[in-house]
Design a protein around this motif. Structure first.
Motif, PDB file in Angstrom:
ATOM      1  N   HIS A  13       0.838  -1.204   0.000  1.00 35.42           N
ATOM      2  CA  HIS A  13       0.000   0.000   0.000  1.00 35.42           C
ATOM      3  C   HIS A  13       0.876   1.258   0.000  1.00 35.42           C
ATOM      4  CE1 HIS A  13      -3.619   2.355   0.801  1.00 35.42           C
ATOM      5  NE2 HIS A  13      -2.889   3.037   1.665  1.00 35.42           N
ATOM      6  N   ASN A  14       1.942   1.252   0.797  1.00 30.95           N
ATOM      7  CA  ASN A  14       2.816   2.424   0.890  1.00 30.95           C
ATOM      8  C   ASN A  14       3.591   2.672  -0.405  1.00 30.95           C
ATOM      9  OD1 ASN A  14       1.968   3.159   3.420  1.00 30.95           O
ATOM     10  ND2 ASN A  14       3.664   2.177   4.471  1.00 30.95           N
ATOM     11  N   GLU A  15       3.953   1.608  -1.130  1.00 32.32           N
ATOM     12  CA  GLU A  15       4.635   1.801  -2.415  1.00 32.32           C
ATOM     13  C   GLU A  15       3.693   2.452  -3.428  1.00 32.32           C
ATOM     14  OE1 GLU A  15       8.028  -1.624  -2.731  1.00 32.32           O
ATOM     15  OE2 GLU A  15       5.943  -2.317  -2.776  1.00 32.32           O
ATOM     16  N   ILE A  16       2.445   2.025  -3.429  1.00 35.13           N
ATOM     17  CA  ILE A  16       1.452   2.644  -4.309  1.00 35.13           C
ATOM     18  C   ILE A  16       1.255   4.111  -3.913  1.00 35.13           C
ATOM     19  CG2 ILE A  16      -0.994   2.641  -4.960  1.00 35.13           C
ATOM     20  CD1 ILE A  16      -0.828  -0.485  -4.702  1.00 35.13           C
ATOM     21  N   GLY A  17       1.166   4.361  -2.610  1.00 33.98           N
ATOM     22  CA  GLY A  17       1.016   5.732  -2.120  1.00 33.98           C
ATOM     23  C   GLY A  17       2.198   6.607  -2.494  1.00 33.98           C
ATOM     24  N   ALA A  18       3.403   6.058  -2.394  1.00 34.80           N
ATOM     25  CA  ALA A  18       4.605   6.830  -2.739  1.00 34.80           C
ATOM     26  C   ALA A  18       4.592   7.198  -4.216  1.00 34.80           C
ATOM     27  CB  ALA A  18       5.864   6.043  -2.389  1.00 34.80           C
ATOM     28  N   ILE A  23       4.828  10.865  -8.243  1.00 31.14           N
ATOM     29  CA  ILE A  23       4.734  10.819  -9.711  1.00 31.14           C
ATOM     30  C   ILE A  23       3.403  11.381 -10.212  1.00 31.14           C
ATOM     31  CG2 ILE A  23       4.778   9.337 -11.772  1.00 31.14           C
ATOM     32  CD1 ILE A  23       7.469   9.369 -10.431  1.00 31.14           C
ATOM     33  N   ASN A  24       2.294  10.754  -9.798  1.00 29.90           N
ATOM     34  CA  ASN A  24       0.982  11.147 -10.339  1.00 29.90           C
ATOM     35  C   ASN A  24      -0.117  10.629  -9.416  1.00 29.90           C
ATOM     36  OD1 ASN A  24      -1.414  11.454 -11.744  1.00 29.90           O
ATOM     37  ND2 ASN A  24      -0.680  10.476 -13.619  1.00 29.90           N
ATOM     38  N   ARG A  25      -0.863  11.531  -8.846  1.00 33.56           N
ATOM     39  CA  ARG A  25      -1.922  11.191  -7.886  1.00 33.56           C
ATOM     40  C   ARG A  25      -2.968  10.254  -8.499  1.00 33.56           C
ATOM     41  NH1 ARG A  25      -2.464  12.215  -2.371  1.00 33.56           N
ATOM     42  NH2 ARG A  25      -2.772  14.436  -2.238  1.00 33.56           N
ATOM     43  N   ASP A  48      11.708   5.836   2.020  1.00 28.46           N
ATOM     44  CA  ASP A  48      11.176   5.434   3.331  1.00 28.46           C
ATOM     45  C   ASP A  48      11.085   6.623   4.280  1.00 28.46           C
ATOM     46  OD1 ASP A  48      11.059   2.813   2.447  1.00 28.46           O
ATOM     47  OD2 ASP A  48      12.954   2.245   3.397  1.00 28.46           O
ATOM     48  N   GLU A  49      12.106   7.441   4.263  1.00 31.22           N
ATOM     49  CA  GLU A  49      12.153   8.642   5.117  1.00 31.22           C
ATOM     50  C   GLU A  49      10.979   9.577   4.793  1.00 31.22           C
ATOM     51  OE1 GLU A  49      15.372  12.140   5.150  1.00 31.22           O
ATOM     52  OE2 GLU A  49      16.258  10.137   5.359  1.00 31.22           O
ATOM     53  N   LYS A  50      10.743   9.802   3.511  1.00 28.39           N
ATOM     54  CA  LYS A  50       9.653  10.681   3.097  1.00 28.39           C
ATOM     55  C   LYS A  50       8.291  10.069   3.445  1.00 28.39           C
ATOM     56  CE  LYS A  50      10.206  14.121   1.587  1.00 28.39           C
ATOM     57  NZ  LYS A  50      10.416  15.370   2.341  1.00 28.39           N
ATOM     58  N   ILE A  51       8.155   8.750   3.288  1.00 28.36           N
ATOM     59  CA  ILE A  51       6.911   8.083   3.663  1.00 28.36           C
ATOM     60  C   ILE A  51       6.621   8.303   5.142  1.00 28.36           C
ATOM     61  CG2 ILE A  51       5.823   5.820   4.025  1.00 28.36           C
ATOM     62  CD1 ILE A  51       7.118   4.956   1.341  1.00 28.36           C
ATOM     63  N   ARG A  52       7.646   8.141   5.993  1.00 22.54           N
ATOM     64  CA  ARG A  52       7.462   8.378   7.437  1.00 22.54           C
ATOM     65  C   ARG A  52       7.023   9.810   7.705  1.00 22.54           C
ATOM     66  NH1 ARG A  52      11.749   4.906   7.692  1.00 22.54           N
ATOM     67  NH2 ARG A  52      13.319   6.535   7.757  1.00 22.54           N
ATOM     68  N   GLY A  58      -0.101  13.059   8.467  1.00 25.74           N
ATOM     69  CA  GLY A  58      -1.483  12.625   8.293  1.00 25.74           C
ATOM     70  C   GLY A  58      -1.908  12.345   6.859  1.00 25.74           C
ATOM     71  N   CYS A  59      -0.947  12.231   5.954  1.00 23.24           N
ATOM     72  CA  CYS A  59      -1.278  11.949   4.548  1.00 23.24           C
ATOM     73  C   CYS A  59      -1.986  10.596   4.467  1.00 23.24           C
ATOM     74  CB  CYS A  59      -0.013  11.931   3.682  1.00 23.24           C
ATOM     75  SG  CYS A  59      -0.358  11.627   1.942  1.00 23.24           S
ATOM     76  N   THR A  60      -3.153  10.586   3.829  1.00 21.35           N
ATOM     77  CA  THR A  60      -3.968   9.372   3.757  1.00 21.35           C
ATOM     78  C   THR A  60      -3.516   8.386   2.672  1.00 21.35           C
ATOM     79  OG1 THR A  60      -5.545  10.497   2.316  1.00 21.35           O
ATOM     80  CG2 THR A  60      -5.994  10.534   4.689  1.00 21.35           C
ATOM     81  N   LEU A  61      -2.470   8.721   1.928  1.00 20.27           N
ATOM     82  CA  LEU A  61      -1.938   7.790   0.934  1.00 20.27           C
ATOM     83  C   LEU A  61      -1.125   6.664   1.583  1.00 20.27           C
ATOM     84  CD1 LEU A  61      -0.737  10.259  -1.851  1.00 20.27           C
ATOM     85  CD2 LEU A  61      -2.708   8.727  -1.938  1.00 20.27           C
ATOM     86  N   PHE A  62      -0.787   6.828   2.847  1.00 18.42           N
ATOM     87  CA  PHE A  62       0.078   5.883   3.551  1.00 18.42           C
ATOM     88  C   PHE A  62      -0.605   5.326   4.777  1.00 18.42           C
ATOM     89  CE2 PHE A  62       2.606   9.174   1.469  1.00 18.42           C
ATOM     90  CZ  PHE A  62       3.321   8.385   0.557  1.00 18.42           C
ATOM     91  N   VAL A  63      -0.232   4.083   5.138  1.00 17.32           N
ATOM     92  CA  VAL A  63      -0.799   3.457   6.346  1.00 17.32           C
ATOM     93  C   VAL A  63       0.290   3.265   7.385  1.00 17.32           C
ATOM     94  CG1 VAL A  63      -2.710   2.326   5.210  1.00 17.32           C
ATOM     95  CG2 VAL A  63      -0.545   1.133   5.396  1.00 17.32           C
TER      96      VAL A  63
END
Length: 63
Positions: A13-18, A23-25, A48-52, A58-63
């Motif tokens: 899920h986090n790779e898709i969110g990244a 790249i493109n929402r 990984d750092e940016k995902i954290r 609170g970005c909802t693209l990541f779990v």
């Protein structure tokens, strides 16, 4: 389950969110963490750092 458009790896899920964040929402095809890092010219650890950071904001693209 989605797969990386470059290497075929099953995505998290986090790779898709990244991919959507960097790249493109509205993307429907995605890079895995490693291929995304290579595409952007950064290390996978930087992804990984940016995902954290985005998760803490609170970005909802990541779990």
């Amino acid at each position: 389950m989605a797969e990386c458009i470059q290497c075929g790896k099953t995505l998290t899920h986090n790779e898709i969110g990244a991919h959507r964040k960097f790249i493109n929402r509205g993307a429907t095809e995605f890079y895995c963490r490693g291929c995304l890092a290579a595409h952007l010219g950064v290390t996978p650890e930087r992804i990984d750092e940016k995902i954290r950071q985005f998760k803490q904001q609170g970005c909802t693209l990541f779990v």
